[in-house]
Design a protein around this motif. Structure first.
Motif, PDB file in Angstrom:
ATOM      1  N   UNK A  80       0.726  -1.227  -0.061  1.00 37.88           N
ATOM      2  CA  UNK A  80      -0.071  -0.042  -0.062  1.00 37.88           C
ATOM      3  C   UNK A  80       0.943   1.289   0.054  1.00 37.88           C
ATOM      4  N   UNK A  81       0.591   2.016  -0.863  1.00 39.94           N
ATOM      5  CA  UNK A  81       1.464   3.312  -0.851  1.00 39.94           C
ATOM      6  C   UNK A  81       1.149   4.334   0.115  1.00 39.94           C
ATOM      7  N   UNK A  82       2.168   4.860   0.680  1.00 44.08           N
ATOM      8  CA  UNK A  82       1.983   5.992   1.478  1.00 44.08           C
ATOM      9  C   UNK A  82       2.450   7.406   1.022  1.00 44.08           C
ATOM     10  N   UNK A  83       1.573   8.296   1.623  1.00 42.42           N
ATOM     11  CA  UNK A  83       1.562   9.500   1.126  1.00 42.42           C
ATOM     12  C   UNK A  83       2.184  10.661   1.935  1.00 42.42           C
ATOM     13  N   UNK A  84       3.048  11.576   1.745  1.00 41.72           N
ATOM     14  CA  UNK A  84       3.810  12.275   2.429  1.00 41.72           C
ATOM     15  C   UNK A  84       2.796  13.579   3.042  1.00 41.72           C
ATOM     16  N   UNK A  85       2.791  13.796   4.281  1.00 47.93           N
ATOM     17  CA  UNK A  85       1.982  14.694   4.669  1.00 47.93           C
ATOM     18  C   UNK A  85       0.414  14.123   4.989  1.00 47.93           C
ATOM     19  N   UNK A  86       0.171  12.991   4.529  1.00 48.13           N
ATOM     20  CA  UNK A  86      -1.088  12.346   5.067  1.00 48.13           C
ATOM     21  C   UNK A  86      -1.097  11.110   5.631  1.00 48.13           C
ATOM     22  N   UNK A  87      -0.137  10.256   5.497  1.00 43.64           N
ATOM     23  CA  UNK A  87       0.279   8.886   6.051  1.00 43.64           C
ATOM     24  C   UNK A  87       1.667   9.139   6.903  1.00 43.64           C
ATOM     25  N   UNK A  93       1.647  19.195   3.768  1.00 42.64           N
ATOM     26  CA  UNK A  93       3.154  19.644   3.303  1.00 42.64           C
ATOM     27  C   UNK A  93       3.066  20.936   2.850  1.00 42.64           C
ATOM     28  N   UNK A  94       1.808  21.591   2.640  1.00 34.81           N
ATOM     29  CA  UNK A  94       1.856  22.984   2.094  1.00 34.81           C
ATOM     30  C   UNK A  94       1.877  23.837   3.306  1.00 34.81           C
ATOM     31  N   UNK A  95       1.919  23.665   4.681  1.00 32.82           N
ATOM     32  CA  UNK A  95       2.702  24.330   5.670  1.00 32.82           C
ATOM     33  C   UNK A  95       4.082  23.740   5.932  1.00 32.82           C
ATOM     34  N   UNK A  96       4.775  24.539   5.097  1.00 25.10           N
ATOM     35  CA  UNK A  96       6.189  24.289   4.895  1.00 25.10           C
ATOM     36  C   UNK A  96       7.244  24.291   5.919  1.00 25.10           C
ATOM     37  N   UNK A  97       6.927  25.413   6.900  1.00 25.31           N
ATOM     38  CA  UNK A  97       7.858  25.608   7.862  1.00 25.31           C
ATOM     39  C   UNK A  97       7.700  24.499   8.980  1.00 25.31           C
ATOM     40  N   UNK A  98       6.253  24.211   9.337  1.00 28.88           N
ATOM     41  CA  UNK A  98       5.881  23.413  10.314  1.00 28.88           C
ATOM     42  C   UNK A  98       6.309  21.894   9.921  1.00 28.88           C
ATOM     43  N   UNK A  99       5.885  21.594   8.429  1.00 24.92           N
ATOM     44  CA  UNK A  99       6.194  20.301   7.963  1.00 24.92           C
ATOM     45  C   UNK A  99       7.786  19.951   7.857  1.00 24.92           C
ATOM     46  N   UNK A 100       8.662  20.924   7.679  1.00 26.50           N
ATOM     47  CA  UNK A 100       9.987  20.671   7.765  1.00 26.50           C
ATOM     48  C   UNK A 100      10.381  20.195   9.097  1.00 26.50           C
ATOM     49  N   UNK A 133       2.879  28.387  10.824  1.00 25.22           N
ATOM     50  CA  UNK A 133       2.033  27.928   9.435  1.00 25.22           C
ATOM     51  C   UNK A 133       1.210  26.514   9.824  1.00 25.22           C
ATOM     52  N   UNK A 134       1.117  25.981  10.779  1.00 22.48           N
ATOM     53  CA  UNK A 134       0.070  24.925  10.981  1.00 22.48           C
ATOM     54  C   UNK A 134      -1.021  25.451  11.611  1.00 22.48           C
TER      55      UNK A 134
END
Length: 160
Positions: A1-8, A62-69, A121-122
């Protein structure tokens, strides 16, 4: 099952590989690629539990770039520590690399729990934040200025 960055997950196998350069992950390695993906999911779940308790909407996209990083770094440290620990057979002791990764992951998770990360940005959720640190009261009690528990001045069974 594929995983999605920012979702999984907040990090992927390639991110873990970048921290453990001496390791390669595949279908027949220890740990396998699937196991490392599960380690990424485990750190994702841990991080989301703390973020949820702090009042953030989870998962952080991942659109919340600062928090995501920042979350990606924490997640990959935890997954890399788990992968490095899993790379050795039962009975192996003293894996200094795994201990270093684990200590850094724990340090950053503690900072996250205390709200010390700038996640501006979250998105904040609509629920009220809940305390997740050691000062969260589990029941009603009184603390003095030094955070030491004290007995109440008056009790219900006191007679005047």
């Amino acid at each position: 099952m594929p995983i999605t960055l920012g979702t999984d997950v907040y990090c992927e196998v390639a991110d873990v590989q970048a921290l453990n350069l001496q390791r390669t992950y595949g279908a027949s390695t220890t740990p396998t690629t699937t196991q490392v993906e599960n380690m990424c999911k485990e750190t994702f779940d841990d991080i989301n539990a703390y973020l949820d308790a702090l009042g953030y909407s989870t998962p952080v996209p991942t659109t919340s770039t600062k928090a995501s990083s920042r979350l990606k770094l924490i997640s990959r440290l935890g997954a890399a520590a788990m992968a490095e620990e899993a790379a050795f057979s039962v009975g192996y002791e003293g894996n200094e690399r795994a201990a270093t990764l684990r200590a850094e992951y724990n340090r950053r998770i503690t900072a996250l729990k205390k709200g010390e990360y700038d996640l501006t940005d979250a998105t904040r959720g609509t629920a009220s934040p809940r305390m997740v640190n050691e000062k969260a009261p589990a029941a009603e009690f009184h603390l003095d200025a030094d955070d030491a528990e004290t007995d109440p001045l008056f009790t219900r069974d006191m007679v005047f």
